[in-house]
Design a protein around this motif. Structure first.
Motif, PDB file in Angstrom:
ATOM      1  N   SER A 204      -1.778  16.355  -1.294  1.00 28.37           N
ATOM      2  CA  SER A 204      -2.456  16.244  -2.580  1.00 28.37           C
ATOM      3  C   SER A 204      -1.601  15.483  -3.581  1.00 28.37           C
ATOM      4  O   SER A 204      -0.357  15.472  -3.496  1.00 28.37           O
ATOM      5  N   THR A 205      -2.261  14.863  -4.541  1.00 29.95           N
ATOM      6  CA  THR A 205      -1.557  14.103  -5.585  1.00 29.95           C
ATOM      7  C   THR A 205      -1.920  14.611  -6.977  1.00 29.95           C
ATOM      8  O   THR A 205      -1.728  13.897  -7.963  1.00 29.95           O
ATOM      9  N   SER A 206      -2.437  15.816  -7.075  1.00 31.29           N
ATOM     10  CA  SER A 206      -2.789  16.378  -8.383  1.00 31.29           C
ATOM     11  C   SER A 206      -2.375  17.834  -8.461  1.00 31.29           C
ATOM     12  O   SER A 206      -2.292  18.536  -7.437  1.00 31.29           O
TER      13      SER A 206
ATOM     14  N   THR B 145       0.599   5.536   0.805  1.00 32.37           N
ATOM     15  CA  THR B 145      -0.208   6.620   1.368  1.00 32.37           C
ATOM     16  C   THR B 145       0.514   7.941   1.176  1.00 32.37           C
ATOM     17  O   THR B 145       1.686   8.091   1.562  1.00 32.37           O
ATOM     18  N   PHE B 146      -0.176   8.896   0.554  1.00 29.23           N
ATOM     19  CA  PHE B 146       0.351  10.248   0.389  1.00 29.23           C
ATOM     20  C   PHE B 146      -0.217  11.137   1.501  1.00 29.23           C
ATOM     21  O   PHE B 146      -1.422  11.108   1.763  1.00 29.23           O
TER      22      PHE B 146
ATOM     23  N   SER C  31       0.848  -1.200   0.000  1.00 33.03           N
ATOM     24  CA  SER C  31       0.000   0.000   0.000  1.00 33.03           C
ATOM     25  C   SER C  31       0.878   1.242   0.000  1.00 33.03           C
ATOM     26  O   SER C  31       2.022   1.213   0.450  1.00 33.03           O
TER      27      SER C  31
ATOM     28  N   GLY D  38      -0.599   8.385  -8.722  1.00 34.05           N
ATOM     29  CA  GLY D  38      -1.211   7.453  -7.779  1.00 34.05           C
ATOM     30  C   GLY D  38      -0.587   6.078  -7.899  1.00 34.05           C
ATOM     31  O   GLY D  38       0.101   5.776  -8.891  1.00 34.05           O
ATOM     32  N   PRO D  39      -0.779   5.237  -6.890  1.00 38.07           N
ATOM     33  CA  PRO D  39      -0.221   3.876  -6.931  1.00 38.07           C
ATOM     34  C   PRO D  39      -0.922   3.013  -7.965  1.00 38.07           C
ATOM     35  O   PRO D  39      -2.119   3.159  -8.203  1.00 38.07           O
ATOM     36  N   ASN D  40      -0.178   2.116  -8.603  1.00 37.64           N
ATOM     37  CA  ASN D  40      -0.757   1.175  -9.562  1.00 37.64           C
ATOM     38  C   ASN D  40      -1.356  -0.030  -8.839  1.00 37.64           C
ATOM     39  O   ASN D  40      -0.973  -0.349  -7.732  1.00 37.64           O
TER      40      ASN D  40
ATOM     41  N   PHE E 117       4.070   3.503  -9.386  1.00 38.73           N
ATOM     42  CA  PHE E 117       3.155   4.636  -9.459  1.00 38.73           C
ATOM     43  C   PHE E 117       2.913   5.018 -10.912  1.00 38.73           C
ATOM     44  O   PHE E 117       3.780   4.852 -11.775  1.00 38.73           O
TER      45      PHE E 117
ATOM     46  N   GLY F   9      -1.769  14.202 -12.382  1.00 38.28           N
ATOM     47  CA  GLY F   9      -1.754  13.618 -11.055  1.00 38.28           C
ATOM     48  C   GLY F   9      -0.929  12.354 -11.010  1.00 38.28           C
ATOM     49  O   GLY F   9      -0.416  11.876 -12.036  1.00 38.28           O
TER      50      GLY F   9
END
Length: 222
Positions: free
Chosen positions: A132-134, A128-129, A126, A220-222, A155, A218
């Motif tokens: 923000s991711t965008s 976790t950020f 997993s 995010g994790p795959n 990612f 943005g």
């Protein structure tokens, strides 16, 4: 063969003297019903969530020839069950599951047997950020802490070049690497990072925008 039979016989001595004929009734019944034997198997009983398991029940059997078996699997997962002989079930959450197979015959009286398999599901990797991711023209840069647990994670960086000369994105994981992605106006793009080992990192995502309408991106994790 099951049924009632009449048997008669005579007895005589070596002088030829016969005794009175003897008649007997013989009743042949079915053998008593025996319970079936439940045999539960699986192609795997451990792994990361979500974990898909193919269960095997077709090795179960009944000692009484001709008895028909029915099957009931209880996956110990929010009431999920199956009446299939060899069903498939996906465990979405981590935990230990006591999966039971109950096999029931159609004899007289009806009898059954139960077998249990323990399936262990790990949480799985997993990411976790903390922030923000965008990014967009109104928020061109974000930074924060990235925490990766229970294994490595890759990612995906994606964006859209809305107007003007498009969009360029930069994604940095401290101590690991920096990735760049550019999109011309009116087109989208994506880029995947390699697997990043578990740990805690500082990340930065920033964008360079050649327009003001629809440009952004943005991660995010795959």
């Amino acid at each position: 063969v099951v049924g009632t039979y009449t048997v008669s016989y005579n007895v005589s001595d070596d002088a030829g003297n016969s005794a009175t004929e003897v008649i007997r009734t013989v009743t042949v019944t079915n053998a008593p019903n025996q319970a079936p034997l439940a045999v539960a198997g699986a192609d795997t009983n451990s792994g990361d969530a979500p974990l898909t398991v193919n269960f095997i029940g077709d090795e179960s059997y009944d000692p009484n020839t001709g008895d028909v078996l029915s099957y009931l699997w209880d996956f110990d997962d929010n009431g999920a069950t199956s009446i299939g002989i060899n069903p498939t079930h996906t465990f979405q959450n981590s935990g230990n599951y006591n999966v039971t197979l109950t096999v029931t015959d159609n004899g007289t009286p009806i009898l059954n047997d139960t077998a249990t398999i323990i399936v262990s599901v790990d949480p799985g990797p997993s990411a976790t950020f903390s922030g923000s991711t965008s990014v967009s023209t109104s928020q061109p840069s974000v930074t924060g802490t990235l925490t990766i647990e229970n294994g490595a994670v890759s990612f995906g960086l994606s964006g859209y070049g809305g107007s003007g000369s498009g969009t360029s994105l930069t994604f940095t994981i401290s101590g690991i690497d920096t990735w760049y992605l550019s999109m011309v106006a009116g087109q989208s793009g994506s880029l995947d990072t390699p697997l990043i080992p578990e740990g805690t990192y500082t990340y930065t995502l920033s964008g360079s925008f050649g327009g003001t309408s629809g440009n952004g991106g943005g991660v995010g994790p795959n």
